[in-house]
Design an enzyme around this catalytic site. Structure first.
Site: not given
Length: 273
Positions: A36, A52, A54, A68, A82, A164, A201, A204
């Site tokens: 995330t 995002d 994913r 999300k 998380g 992240s 990242d 994500s």
């Protein structure tokens, strides 16, 4: 010890057992995580939230287009990072409690009320509920933006990032955010911040979701950007008939007959007594 299984709420009675098994080399099942990048920023008329899409399960991408940005009330939304199940159910629970609170008081709920409910719940479980949240909305006091960490600590800032990919997103905010932006500038900044997280990242990825909250309405811009669309394949992989040689061909003929059995003679009669 027996009464712990009858208590309501989360049950952590297997934590010691799981830690022991993990130390012995037993591979424990992994929870689906949203990896995330989630962000939020204030602009002159309200709040813009972004995320995002994913969801990961270890090294596997479990969902390429999950949502999300969760509903709390009409004018309040919450982004979750998380453990996916924790963010889903925590925000759903607080959304229900906020509706009950509004019915009880007869007033529109405030963003700080949702923040207090969330932080108290997360603090109660001492970080075992893996939900890192960005809460934003507009109420009678104006636009509000908070972050809530899994242990229950909170921040109130004009722009925030979590997850992240938060460092890459924060770099975009630190270099480009300014006070009193208009709607289009805020949306473009949030989209750029999420895109930075997606590109830098591994947790994500996929698409960019944006939510714009003002005092008049809430606009959910699902898949606002899709930077990772799959291009059509350059070649066709449908092979012509005869490409693979037939080495042997055998034809078998079967005769199909219908046989009807009307009754069975002999045997013992069924006991009906």
């Amino acid at each position: 010890m027996a009464d712990i299984y009858r208590k309501s709420g989360f049950d952590f009675s297997n934590t010691v057992r799981n830690n022991y098994l993990g130390a012995k080399g037993v591979r424990l099942p992994k929870a689906t995580s949203t990896g995330t990048t989630i962000v939020g920023c204030l602009f002159k008329d309200g709040v813009v939230l972004g995320a995002d899409t994913r969801a990961t399960e270890g090294e596997i991408v479990a969902d390429k287009n999950c949502e999300k940005i969760h509903y709390i009330t009409e004018a309040i939304r919450c982004c979750g990072a998380g453990t996916a199940a924790d963010t889903e159910f925590t925000t759903a629970l607080i959304s229900s409690n906020m509706e009950l609170h509004a019915l009880s008081t007869g007033r529109k709920p405030r963003v700080v009320t949702a923040m207090t409910m969330l932080k108290q719940m997360l603090f109660r479980y001492q970080g075992h509920v893996g939900a890192a949240l960005v809460l934003g909305g507009v109420d009678t006091t104006g636009p509000q933006l908070f972050t809530i960490h899994p242990h229950g600590s909170t921040d109130k800032l004009p722009y925030v990032t979590m997850g992240s990919g938060s460092l890459a997103a924060m770099a975009v905010f630190e270099s480009s955010w300014k006070a009193n932006m208009d709607r289009e500038e805020a949306i473009a900044l949030v989209a750029a911040a999420i895109s930075a997280g997606i590109l830098n990242d591994l947790g994500s990825g996929s698409n960019v979701d944006v939510c714009v909250i003002t005092k008049d309405k809430t606009d959910m811009l699902r898949n606002y950007l899709m930077p990772n669309e799959r291009d059509p394949k350059e070649r066709s992989y449908v092979f012509e008939r005869g490409t693979t040689a037939i080495k042997k061909e055998t034809i078998r003929k079967f005769e199909v007959t219908d046989e009807v059995i009307t009754g069975i003679s002999g045997g013992d009669a069924m006991d009906t007594s």
